[in-house]
Design an enzyme around this catalytic site. Structure first.
Site: not given
Length: 866
Positions: A555, A584
């Site tokens: 994340d 990400e």
């Protein structure tokens, strides 16, 4: 004499400030909530040293007896202290939460959430001072004399301070003093902290004549400046000095004969380990003093078998006692209150030592399917036994169906995906315990989340059930990728065991001592700090070795420094050469990433391709925005995605060096589901047209170079009713509605066929840029006549894969994507072509044999081969 004069001067300043404080008025003295026409009233006064209140406002919410949604409130009045707001509620609350923020979350005055107890009168009045967590409840106690907002030891001989008021650094002698453990430490110089800045400044750097030792940082370090309140100095970047680095194991080191507790806290004057017989116990049954080494590691060995014993650490640092769970623990009670010693060998399910992970030749062979433990199985239509619904053990339930259609793990097998990406299962903060939440608020990173266990009060069973879930997936040929959130924690300060262990160190802070909110949720882990980096690496390696996981999705990977990413890649591949890593490549809103698209080049890690996503479905931030699948000309972006973002040509060139560095996707847990996004962008479309767009979207993903990623449920048109931010929306919105498998049976079968096609034909999963450049040729752009004089490119991409690349059994393959809402004619190269994918069917079997000019239906893909 000098110290006497300094003390006298400070006392005079304080006395003056107290005299000035006495004039600060109270608006609630002698009043009740009824006097304000309300049940509950909170009055907040706010003072900033610079006097600039533009844009500052409040976010307030009911906290107890029930935590409810918050709202923004403006300051509506002003007095000699500063602006104030009178906030009224028609309900009776015992506690209210508040945040002082700039504009719409541009910044927070203090990063932590704060909670005010409402007295029996129903009115609470507080005075909040810029940058200070504690607030005043009595105007007579207010002290707004100058102070340091941030004071950090950033090397063993340098201190950086940000002051509320500027000082003339040239006149530092006899005005600035530093003490360690009550003894004066000589200063060499005081200068502006920013080179080249004028000498009169609020941001200063103090250079010491001699460096501190690793033991000195555990003593109270105080800076005194004439006219300012004394400031506690916190060891921050100085702790990255190699002298503090500890390479050994931390946490509870268990054997049946004894357990050794080890924790890194170099800033603590002393440390203890407190042992408890139960999770609910309020008093320890034994307390052991811990001993410290030169690096700041505290340890204590306790004889006897401590399996199942709960424990806490008590630290004394910066003149405060701090009691906290162990950040390195492997088990904890269900409420995160206490860590627990655990014999991990006892948590292994039968045949765990024989657990074998599925094997992939290359990471582009992966087909990833994202799911949440609860969302995946909580629906009664899943056919999963009630006691397993929403739990880890749902993945051990075999033979489940809905009206004869496989569900659960049987559905995953039938679909053909290779790996599941499981949304966060690391212990996260939740209050109350079973409140719905996706879990992107990690608390203890080495502990599995208890709410997904059928026996959450038994930490050993929770660990075992996670292993049973992974073992079952492995037995069924499916790898397990953990979605991990090492970029921020659920809380800071008193709400963070990291801050309690080493205050500030594990987080990024600005010069004022405020926590940087690069994650968008209040804090950011300082991955660049050496012991923070070690913590992340140790934690990841633990999950690989103890739980047999096959990969990690990071994340907000964009918040990681590049060196940490490199070490993650190198160290995890040393354990498992086939491990799958991706994340990400961005941070919170408006944050420039430290590890963005392109930084992964040449590394064995991939990043999400949001360019490809937005090209196919339109901007995820605007549900009405159209993409290629709704007829928008995004052809070049689609071509870049098709070739895996490699430097294919001057125009068709993206951010990768190799195709294995891009994760191709159209939707994930964030934002709208694919079905909802199509519905929002094409409001007048029929169900059949939407289904065609759904097929086309992931048809493109599954036939493009790179690593395909599917959000769970896209294969049966999963909907969240248009909710684009459903992280806490509950089961009614988020659960997999397995009955849709029957409604959208043909869509599910189409996905199965696409996946079978990709798995059977390595031409769709080439490993190198050279293979792609020599094997893929795009056909010319097709145009449509818009007016008598204007032609526009169609939303139409066609290409040929030739020469049996990557050992494919098909010599030549043609792939056509028609994003137009009307038929498009296309002339095939010479010869006969076997059609294996059209608007209704997908797979490896021939549907029809075509040649010459053909007509491609709207919103459709064709795959043909020779």
């Amino acid at each position: 004499m000098r110290r006497y004069l300094l003390t006298l001067f400070v006392l005079l300043v304080i006395a003056a400030s107290v005299i000035f404080a006495s004039v600060f008025p109270s608006l609630s003295a002698g009043k009740t909530a009824a006097d304000f026409g309300a049940q509950t009233v909170l009055i907040i006064h706010y003072h900033r040293y610079d006097g600039n209140y533009a844009g500052w406002n409040l976010w307030v919410w009911p906290y107890k007896p029930e935590s409810l949604a918050g709202s923004a409130y403006q300051f509506t009045g002003e007095d000699s202290y500063g602006p104030y707001a009178i906030i009224k509620f028609n309900q009776k609350y015992t506690q209210l939460g508040f945040i002082v923020r700039l504009n719409d979350w541009q910044a927070k005055d203090v990063s932590e959430d704060r909670h005010v107890v409402i007295p029996s009168s129903g009115v609470a009045e507080i005075w909040v001072l810029e940058g200070q967590y504690e607030w005043y409840t009595n105007p007579k106690d207010i002290d707004i004399s100058p102070r340091a907002m941030g004071a950090f030891l950033n090397s063993l001989n340098k201190i950086d301070l940000y002051l509320t008021n500027p000082i003339e650094t040239k006149n530092w002698k006899d005005n600035v003093f530093f003490t360690v453990g009550g003894k004066e430490w000589p200063i060499s110089d005081v200068e502006p902290a920013i080179p080249g800045e004028i000498s009169k400044t609020s941001y200063i750097e103090i250079t010491l004549k001699s460096s501190l030792s690793t033991y000195d940082v555990a003593k109270p370090m105080i800076v005194e400046i004439k006219g300012f309140q004394s400031a506690m100095v916190y060891a921050y970047k100085a702790l990255n000095d190699p002298k503090f680095y500890y390479s050994g194991q931390l946490g509870p080191i268990y054997t049946p004969a004894e357990t050794t507790f080890k924790v890194w806290s170099p800033v603590s004057e002393w440390a203890k380990v407190l042992l408890y017989k139960t999770a609910d116990a309020t008093l320890p049954y034994e307390t052991y003093d811990m001993s410290r080494n030169a690096q700041g590691v505290w340890s204590a060995t306790v004889k006897g078998n401590l399996n199942g014993v709960y424990y806490l650490y008590e630290f004394y640092s910066y003149n405060q006692e701090r009691i906290t769970p162990d950040i390195n623990c492997y088990a904890a009670d269900m409420y995160n209150r206490k860590s627990m010693v655990v014999d991990l060998a006892n948590t292994n399910p039968p045949n765990w030592s024989k657990d074998i992970s599925p094997s992939l030749a290359h990471r582009v062979d992966a087909i990833i399917y994202e799911l949440d433990v609860r969302d995946f199985s909580v629906d009664p239509n899943s056919g999963i036994p009630a006691k397993y619904r929403g739990k880890y053990l749902a993945f051990t339930a075999m033979g489940t169906t809905y009206n004869g259609i496989p569900t659960g793990i049987d559905h995953l097998k039938a679909l053909g995906i290779t790996d599941v990406q499981i949304m966060p299962i690391q212990d996260f903060w939740n209050e109350p315990f079973d409140q719905y939440n996706w879990g992107y608020i990690t608390y203890l990173f080495n502990v599995p989340e208890a709410q997904y266990s059928t026996d959450p009060q038994n930490p050993e069973n929770t660990i075992e059930q996670v292993k049973e879930m992974i073992q079952s997936l492995h037995k069924n040929g499916i790898g397990v990728i953990m979605d991990v959130v090492y970029n921020h924690t659920s809380g800071i300060g008193k709400n963070s065991p990291f801050d309690q262990t080493v205050p500030y160190y594990y987080y990024r802070v600005d010069k004022k001592g405020s926590y940087l909110n690069q994650s968008g949720v209040g804090n950011t882990i300082a991955t660049e700090n050496t012991m923070s980096r070690k913590y992340i690496l140790d934690s990841l390696k633990y999950w690989v070795k103890e739980y047999h996981v096959n990969g990690f999705r990071f994340d907000l990977l964009g918040l990681f420094d590049k060196q940490t990413v490199k070490e993650i890649v190198d160290q995890l591949h040393a354990i498992d050469p086939q491990i799958l890593l991706y994340g990400e490549p961005w941070g919170g809103w408006g944050v420039t990433p430290l590890f963005g698209k392109g930084d992964q080049k040449g590394m064995k890690i991939a990043v999400f391709n949001d360019d490809f996503r937005d090209a196919l479905i339109g901007s995820v931030f605007d549900i009405t925005a159209k993409g290629f699948i709704e007829g928008a000309n995004k052809n070049v972006l689609v071509q870049r995605g098709v070739v895996g973002e490699i430097p294919y040509s001057q125009v068709i060139s993206g951010f990768t060096e190799k195709p294995g560095e891009t994760i191709n996707y159209v939707t994930c847990h964030d934002n709208y589901t694919l079905w909802d996004k199509i519905s929002g962008a094409a409001t007048n479309w029929t169900v059949e047209q939407k289904e065609a767009a759904d097929k086309l979207a992931n048809g493109i993903i599954l036939t493009s170079q790179g690593i395909p990623f599917i959000a769970g449920g896209e294969e049966f048109a999963r909907t969240k009713g248009g909710n684009g931010n459903s992280y806490d929306a509950g089961d009614a919105v988020n659960q997999f509605d397995w009955s849709r498998l029957e409604t959208f049976k043909s869509l599910d079968q189409y996905y199965q066929g696409l996946i079978a096609l990709r798995k059977a034909h390595p031409a769709f999963r080439m490993y190198t840029s050279d293979q792609i450049k020599s094997s893929i040729t795009f056909f010319p752009v097709q145009y449509k006549q818009v007016t008598q004089y204007l032609r526009m490119p169609m939303a139409f991409v066609a290409y040929e894969i030739h020469g049996s690349p990557n050992g494919d059994t098909w010599k030549n393959i043609i792939v056509i994507y028609n994003g137009e809402t009307s038929n498009v004619k296309f002339t095939l190269p010479d010869g006969k072509w076997d059609l294996v994918v059209d608007q209704n069917h997908a797979g490896v079997n021939t549907i029809n044999i075509l040649s010459g000019e053909i007509e491609i239906p709207p919103t459709t893909m064709y795959v043909l081969h020779q």
